[in-house]
Design an enzyme around this catalytic site. Sequence first.
Site, short mmCIF file in Angstrom:
data_model
loop_
_atom_site.label_atom_id
_atom_site.label_comp_id
_atom_site.label_asym_id
_atom_site.label_seq_id
_atom_site.Cartn_x
_atom_site.Cartn_y
_atom_site.Cartn_z
N TYR A 93 1.16 -15.75 46.92
CA TYR A 93 2.24 -15.77 45.94
C TYR A 93 1.63 -15.40 44.57
O TYR A 93 0.56 -15.89 44.21
CB TYR A 93 2.87 -17.16 45.92
N ASP A 127 -1.82 -22.80 52.41
CA ASP A 127 -0.44 -22.83 51.93
C ASP A 127 0.44 -22.54 53.15
O ASP A 127 0.45 -21.43 53.67
CB ASP A 127 -0.23 -21.80 50.82
N LYS A 130 11.34 -24.15 49.41
CA LYS A 130 11.68 -23.15 50.43
C LYS A 130 12.29 -23.81 51.68
O LYS A 130 13.30 -24.46 51.56
CB LYS A 130 10.44 -22.32 50.75
N1 LCS Z 1 3.42 -20.94 47.61
C1 LCS Z 1 4.17 -19.95 48.12
C2 LCS Z 1 3.75 -19.32 49.41
C3 LCS Z 1 5.31 -19.53 47.47
O1 LCS Z 1 6.04 -18.54 48.02
C4 LCS Z 1 5.68 -20.13 46.23
C5 LCS Z 1 6.87 -19.68 45.47
C6 LCS Z 1 4.87 -21.15 45.72
C7 LCS Z 1 3.75 -21.54 46.43
C8 LCS Z 1 5.21 -21.86 44.43
O2 LCS Z 1 6.27 -22.72 44.64
P1 LCS Z 1 7.30 -23.19 43.50
O3 LCS Z 1 6.48 -23.69 42.36
O4 LCS Z 1 8.11 -22.00 43.11
O5 LCS Z 1 8.08 -24.26 44.17
N2 LCS Z 1 7.40 -18.48 45.92
C9 LCS Z 1 8.40 -17.83 45.42
C10 LCS Z 1 8.86 -16.60 45.89
O6 LCS Z 1 8.33 -15.92 46.78
N3 LCS Z 1 9.94 -16.25 45.25
O7 LCS Z 1 10.25 -17.13 44.25
C11 LCS Z 1 9.28 -18.21 44.29
#
Ligand code: LCS
Length: 400
Positions: A114, A186, A211
């Site tokens: 990400y 992750d 997610k």
């Molecule tokens: N790890 C992964 C694999 C993610 O896809 C995301 C966010 C995060 C950590 C971070 O999480 P958050 O702080 O947003 O809860 N991924 C996003 C995406 O692919 N589109 O928008 C957010």
Amino acid sequence: MKEKAKPMHKSTVSIHAGNLESPIFGEVSMPIFQTSTFSFPTAEEGAARFSGEKNGYVYTRIGNPTTNALEECIATLEKGYAGMGTATGMAAVTTVFLALLQQGTHIVSTGSVYGATRMVLEKEFSRFGIKSTFVDTSDLNNIKQAILPDTRVIYIETPANPTINITDIRGAADIARKHDLLLVVDNTFASPYLQRPLELGADIVVHSLTKFINGHSDVVGGMIVAKNEKLYRKVKEVLNLFGGTMDPHQAWLVLRGVRTLPLRVEKAQENAEKLAQFLMQHPKVAWVNYPGLPDHPQHQIAQKQMDGFGTIISFGVKNGLEGGKVVLNNVKLFTLAVSLGGVESLIEHPAFMTHASVPKSEREDAGILDELIRISVGCEDYEDLRDDLDQAINKIPSGV
Ligand code: LCS
């Protein structure tokens, strides 16, 4: 969850884990303990709770029964020692980095992570002398070659965002053991319903609960699950001090979401498998990345370490970037938005959205091409999703 003679299966755990053993009024849903602090019956009891001599809540940044219920649920699903709820997925990722890395140490990570995970290492942790190398971890040799004398952590995202490359978790864990490193995974893209990295040798799992686990595109949140007490204590201390902890209301919403995780993932995955086949056969589609397709380069590893191939697909259309924009601008049922893992299907353009902060040359090295379109397949009826993508793709002018 009440003590049971044998471990429960994952749908049962999703529904029951974390519920109070003795409900206060017979309530079936975990209450929201919306309180910032907890009273002590005596000065001695307060001191004993603070010193850790006695169990009991003291202050919500440090622990709260509702948050704890979610932590127990996710830790049970991941088969870990204990969970730690965080304000966002990025709070989970950065807390783990803060806990495990010192000045002068080095981390090897999946190139296609990400975007914010990559940028927080390259731009922020580097300010404190922490070095990072990003490689294609789907080839384990790349991990071995990137290890330096100061390396402390191997950090993998599998399936990776947004290439959907798969890394062999057991293979990465073997490398970590051999070099005395910690393996952090992750697991956001799979969710514990489809993949449990701790069982495959990982030390810590992180999640964006935003997610699949919450699943309704209405909450942000994160979770860290440690494999043993020692790692739990190390990370928990950092989380308490830096303060990126979860709020009880947020935890309650995610608990409501996780109860249906298996049902949602099964339905969305069934749709994703059919859509991947449909896209493969579409005359205007150039390539499709979905681990369930037999020609995905890591199809066999995915089959070995996952209980299903997930719900995220990336693909490119024949006229590349321009064709991709036509698709994004013409979908009607798919929503043009970042994020993933909700009941509704989303479509986005990583090079210009989720991974726009990553410099173009680094993106391209990691396989994040400008033309790559990512879809998060939801729980709608397959025929409606197929027809929507079909009409949008067919708007690409012929012969371009
Ligand atoms: N790890 C992964 C694999 C993610 O896809 C995301 C966010 C995060 C950590 C971070 O999480 P958050 O702080 O947003 O809860 N991924 C996003 C995406 O692919 N589109 O928008 C957010």
